[in-house]
Design a protein around this motif. Structure first.
Motif, PDB file in Angstrom:
ATOM      1  N   GLY A 164       1.988  17.585 -30.335  1.00  0.00           N
ATOM      2  CA  GLY A 164       0.884  17.026 -31.091  1.00  0.00           C
ATOM      3  C   GLY A 164       0.467  15.650 -30.623  1.00  0.00           C
ATOM      4  N   ASN A 165       1.230  15.028 -29.709  1.00  0.00           N
ATOM      5  CA  ASN A 165       0.877  13.706 -29.227  1.00  0.00           C
ATOM      6  C   ASN A 165      -0.041  13.765 -28.016  1.00  0.00           C
ATOM      7  OD1 ASN A 165       2.362  12.358 -31.136  1.00  0.00           O
ATOM      8  ND2 ASN A 165       4.254  12.466 -29.933  1.00  0.00           N
ATOM      9  N   GLY A 166       0.083  14.826 -27.216  1.00  0.00           N
ATOM     10  CA  GLY A 166      -0.651  14.887 -25.956  1.00  0.00           C
ATOM     11  C   GLY A 166      -2.133  15.001 -26.184  1.00  0.00           C
ATOM     12  N   SER A 167      -2.890  14.262 -25.366  1.00  0.00           N
ATOM     13  CA  SER A 167      -4.334  14.258 -25.532  1.00  0.00           C
ATOM     14  C   SER A 167      -5.073  14.886 -24.376  1.00  0.00           C
ATOM     15  CB  SER A 167      -4.823  12.817 -25.713  1.00  0.00           C
ATOM     16  OG  SER A 167      -4.451  12.045 -24.605  1.00  0.00           O
ATOM     17  N   GLY A 168      -4.347  15.243 -23.295  1.00  0.00           N
ATOM     18  CA  GLY A 168      -5.032  15.719 -22.100  1.00  0.00           C
ATOM     19  C   GLY A 168      -5.121  17.221 -22.052  1.00  0.00           C
ATOM     20  N   ASN A 169      -6.133  17.716 -21.315  1.00  0.00           N
ATOM     21  CA  ASN A 169      -6.255  19.157 -21.144  1.00  0.00           C
ATOM     22  C   ASN A 169      -5.785  19.620 -19.786  1.00  0.00           C
ATOM     23  OD1 ASN A 169      -8.296  18.387 -19.415  1.00  0.00           O
ATOM     24  ND2 ASN A 169      -9.951  18.851 -20.871  1.00  0.00           N
ATOM     25  N   GLY A 170      -5.510  18.690 -18.866  1.00  0.00           N
ATOM     26  CA  GLY A 170      -4.900  19.033 -17.586  1.00  0.00           C
ATOM     27  C   GLY A 170      -5.771  19.879 -16.698  1.00  0.00           C
ATOM     28  N   ASP A 171      -7.099  19.937 -16.967  1.00  0.00           N
ATOM     29  CA  ASP A 171      -7.929  20.805 -16.139  1.00  0.00           C
ATOM     30  C   ASP A 171      -8.589  20.074 -14.994  1.00  0.00           C
ATOM     31  OD1 ASP A 171      -9.835  19.295 -17.400  1.00  0.00           O
ATOM     32  OD2 ASP A 171     -10.820  20.966 -18.452  1.00  0.00           O
ATOM     33  N   GLY A 172      -8.325  18.787 -14.871  1.00  0.00           N
ATOM     34  CA  GLY A 172      -8.873  18.022 -13.759  1.00  0.00           C
ATOM     35  C   GLY A 172     -10.306  17.614 -13.979  1.00  0.00           C
ATOM     36  N   ASN A 173     -10.895  17.894 -15.137  1.00  0.00           N
ATOM     37  CA  ASN A 173     -12.294  17.547 -15.359  1.00  0.00           C
ATOM     38  C   ASN A 173     -12.467  16.124 -15.839  1.00  0.00           C
ATOM     39  OD1 ASN A 173     -13.246  20.122 -14.701  1.00  0.00           O
ATOM     40  ND2 ASN A 173     -12.754  20.883 -16.746  1.00  0.00           N
ATOM     41  N   GLY A 220      -6.465   7.087 -27.674  1.00  0.00           N
ATOM     42  CA  GLY A 220      -6.196   5.733 -28.095  1.00  0.00           C
ATOM     43  C   GLY A 220      -5.473   5.682 -29.428  1.00  0.00           C
ATOM     44  N   ASP A 221      -4.612   6.615 -29.702  1.00  0.00           N
ATOM     45  CA  ASP A 221      -3.957   6.790 -30.988  1.00  0.00           C
ATOM     46  C   ASP A 221      -3.095   5.579 -31.318  1.00  0.00           C
ATOM     47  OD1 ASP A 221      -2.596   7.635 -33.212  1.00  0.00           O
ATOM     48  OD2 ASP A 221      -2.173   9.645 -32.423  1.00  0.00           O
ATOM     49  N   ALA A 222      -3.422   4.914 -32.420  1.00  0.00           N
ATOM     50  CA  ALA A 222      -2.673   3.727 -32.815  1.00  0.00           C
ATOM     51  C   ALA A 222      -1.288   4.068 -33.336  1.00  0.00           C
ATOM     52  CB  ALA A 222      -3.452   2.955 -33.878  1.00  0.00           C
ATOM     53  N   ASP A 223      -1.027   5.349 -33.612  1.00  0.00           N
ATOM     54  CA  ASP A 223       0.263   5.760 -34.154  1.00  0.00           C
ATOM     55  C   ASP A 223       1.299   6.013 -33.074  1.00  0.00           C
ATOM     56  OD1 ASP A 223      -0.701   5.647 -36.760  1.00  0.00           O
ATOM     57  OD2 ASP A 223      -1.407   7.734 -36.687  1.00  0.00           O
ATOM     58  N   VAL A 224       0.909   5.934 -31.810  1.00  0.00           N
ATOM     59  CA  VAL A 224       1.862   6.147 -30.729  1.00  0.00           C
ATOM     60  C   VAL A 224       2.227   4.813 -30.092  1.00  0.00           C
ATOM     61  CG1 VAL A 224       0.985   8.461 -30.274  1.00  0.00           C
ATOM     62  CG2 VAL A 224       0.067   6.530 -28.975  1.00  0.00           C
ATOM     63  N   ASP A 225       3.362   4.806 -29.414  1.00  0.00           N
ATOM     64  CA  ASP A 225       3.829   3.580 -28.769  1.00  0.00           C
ATOM     65  C   ASP A 225       3.061   3.275 -27.494  1.00  0.00           C
ATOM     66  OD1 ASP A 225       5.769   3.181 -30.735  1.00  0.00           O
ATOM     67  OD2 ASP A 225       7.217   4.455 -29.678  1.00  0.00           O
ATOM     68  N   ALA A 226       2.563   4.303 -26.833  1.00  0.00           N
ATOM     69  CA  ALA A 226       1.795   4.103 -25.606  1.00  0.00           C
ATOM     70  C   ALA A 226       0.978   5.346 -25.312  1.00  0.00           C
ATOM     71  CB  ALA A 226       2.713   3.785 -24.426  1.00  0.00           C
ATOM     72  N   ASN A 227      -0.204   5.136 -24.758  1.00  0.00           N
ATOM     73  CA  ASN A 227      -1.056   6.227 -24.295  1.00  0.00           C
ATOM     74  C   ASN A 227      -1.122   6.145 -22.775  1.00  0.00           C
ATOM     75  OD1 ASN A 227      -2.732   8.462 -24.563  1.00  0.00           O
ATOM     76  ND2 ASN A 227      -4.580   7.216 -24.673  1.00  0.00           N
ATOM     77  N   ILE A 228      -0.767   7.224 -22.101  1.00  0.00           N
ATOM     78  CA  ILE A 228      -0.585   7.214 -20.648  1.00  0.00           C
ATOM     79  C   ILE A 228      -1.638   8.082 -19.973  1.00  0.00           C
ATOM     80  CG2 ILE A 228       1.041   7.595 -18.758  1.00  0.00           C
ATOM     81  CD1 ILE A 228       1.971   5.547 -20.896  1.00  0.00           C
ATOM     82  N   GLY A 229      -2.263   7.544 -18.944  1.00  0.00           N
ATOM     83  CA  GLY A 229      -3.146   8.326 -18.086  1.00  0.00           C
ATOM     84  C   GLY A 229      -2.419   8.679 -16.809  1.00  0.00           C
ATOM     85  N   PHE A 278      10.235   9.051 -26.144  1.00  0.00           N
ATOM     86  CA  PHE A 278       9.411   8.047 -26.803  1.00  0.00           C
ATOM     87  C   PHE A 278       8.253   8.711 -27.538  1.00  0.00           C
ATOM     88  CE2 PHE A 278      10.841   6.110 -22.683  1.00  0.00           C
ATOM     89  CZ  PHE A 278      11.828   5.285 -23.226  1.00  0.00           C
ATOM     90  N   ASN A 279       7.563   7.916 -28.332  1.00  0.00           N
ATOM     91  CA  ASN A 279       6.400   8.385 -29.074  1.00  0.00           C
ATOM     92  C   ASN A 279       5.141   8.042 -28.277  1.00  0.00           C
ATOM     93  OD1 ASN A 279       4.680   9.302 -31.089  1.00  0.00           O
ATOM     94  ND2 ASN A 279       4.744   7.368 -32.219  1.00  0.00           N
ATOM     95  N   ILE A 280       4.771   8.911 -27.328  1.00  0.00           N
ATOM     96  CA  ILE A 280       3.624   8.646 -26.468  1.00  0.00           C
ATOM     97  C   ILE A 280       2.593   9.761 -26.582  1.00  0.00           C
ATOM     98  CG2 ILE A 280       5.065   7.391 -24.824  1.00  0.00           C
ATOM     99  CD1 ILE A 280       4.768   9.799 -22.896  1.00  0.00           C
TER     100      ILE A 280
END
Length: 378
Positions: free
Chosen positions: A38-47, A54-63, A91-93
């Motif tokens: 439920g933390n992941g924000s990416g779709n991994g399709d390369g688009n 930018g979820d404030a509830d996580v410790d870090a958002n990684i690209g 971690f909570n990312i």
């Protein structure tokens, strides 16, 4: 900056069975859809059309921007993803992953991620991202980046490089010793063997670039150190994602008498394994323990030159969360740091004699002690 992750990350990446002989030469990635908790924000399709929440509830958002060959290479990119997924467990990312189709898209994704303002850290995987990141780092000075396999001199970039030549030296040394040994493995209908009367080994590179030539340099030097009479055949396919080219290059080497072919070619290396299977010969993998990541070819893979790309990915995320990110730093990972290692094959590595393994251990220590100077260029 934490330096105690290497052994734990290595164990999680290769499995307990592969760690028994780490002193010298020891014996899966997801589909790229982001975290499944439920933390992941990416779709991994390369688009690149989902730039993070930018979820404030996580410790870090990684690209995460992978190298050109993308996920599913069972080698370099997949090793990087293991570090991301391990960080996601610990971690909570949240994170977003993209797989550029070509080098021209590196700048596009770096800028898209940076302009969104959503990412605490943007991870750039592979030396080919250097030029694009040199510009992005200047244009977005408040954005934190990390890059693997090259150095970008900027205060907001953490750089991680490996001593691939050291690990490849061990592989070359091992290959030369085995080529002079009458090694036969398998049953009558699937037997493969060396031919000590010829003593020929091969190296297949992907793109002919300075980084890949460090693999070649170490390998050739290791062969020479074992015995200068062992012949080395080296060639480049021009691609990290062309198994057919890898197969043709390796077939040519086996036809010329090679017993063992070592590749540093990403997904192209699958073709090297196919050729070894076809010809009743042996191969050596790279970046990950490919006897585990390519189980269909475990019966031909004597060893792999593991390059722990997962370590800098994990460490840079941890440093970002802990507020200890060091922009402008350069971390080198070699044999002494367990950043690279020679890992025996899970299925056939036990067929290699203890005497040869002991010799490899001794050479490893000599490199660490500075008694052997390993070249960086062929």
């Amino acid at each position: 900056m934490s330096r105690d992750l290497d052994r734990r990350t290595f164990i999680k990446g290769t499995g307990i069975a592969g760690v028994a002989g780490l002193a010298g030469c020891t014996g899966g990635p997801t589909d790229g859809n982001g975290s499944d908790d439920g933390n992941g924000s990416g779709n991994g399709d390369g688009n690149g059309d989902d730039t993070g929440n930018g979820d404030a509830d996580v410790d870090a958002n990684i690209g995460m921007i992978y190298a050109e060959a993308g996920l599913g290479d069972n080698s370099f990119n997949d090793a990087a993803q293991r570090g991301l997924l391990e960080a996601d467990e610990d971690f909570n990312i949240s994170f977003n992953e993209v797989e550029p189709d070509d080098t021209g898209e590196f700048s596009q994704f770096q800028r898209q991620f940076s302009e969104s303002g959503d990412f605490d850290l943007i991870s750039c995987i592979g030396f080919a991202q250097e030029d694009a990141l040199a510009e992005s780092a200047v244009d977005y000075p408040d954005q934190q980046y990390m890059i693997v396999d090259t150095v970008v001199e900027a205060d907001n970039v953490a750089n991680y490089v490996f001593k691939e030549n050291e690990g490849s030296f061990l592989i070359g040394y091992l290959s030369a010793l085995l080529s002079q040994t009458d090694l036969t493995i398998g049953s009558d209908d699937d037997e493969r063997s060396t031919n000590p009367d010829e003593s020929v080994v091969g190296f297949v590179g992907g793109v002919d670039a300075p980084l890949i030539r460090t693999f070649q340099a170490g390998f050739e030097a290791g062969v020479e150190y074992a015995d200068g009479d062992v012949e080395v055949i080296s060639s480049y396919t021009g691609s990290f994602n062309d198994p057919n080219a890898g197969r043709e290059a390796a077939l040519s080497m086996y036809d010329d008498g090679a017993d063992i072919v070592y590749h540093a070619s990403g997904g192209t290396g699958v073709g090297v394994f196919q050729a070894a299977d076809d010809e009743g010969k042996f191969a050596i993998g790279v970046d990950s323990d490919q006897s585990l990541t390519e189980p269909d070819f475990a019966h031909v893979i004597l060893a792999s030159m593991v390059k722990l790309v997962e370590t800098p990915v994990y460490e840079s995320i941890q440093n970002t969360i802990e507020g200890s990110f060091e922009g402008g730093s350069v971390v080198e990972l070699g044999l002494e740091d367990e950043g690279v290692a020679c890992v025996y094959g899970d299925e056939i590595g036990d067929e290699i004699s203890d005497d040869i393994k002991d010799d490899v251990d001794d050479v490893r220590q000599q490199i660490i002690d500075g008694e052997i100077d390993v070249p960086e260029e062929p």
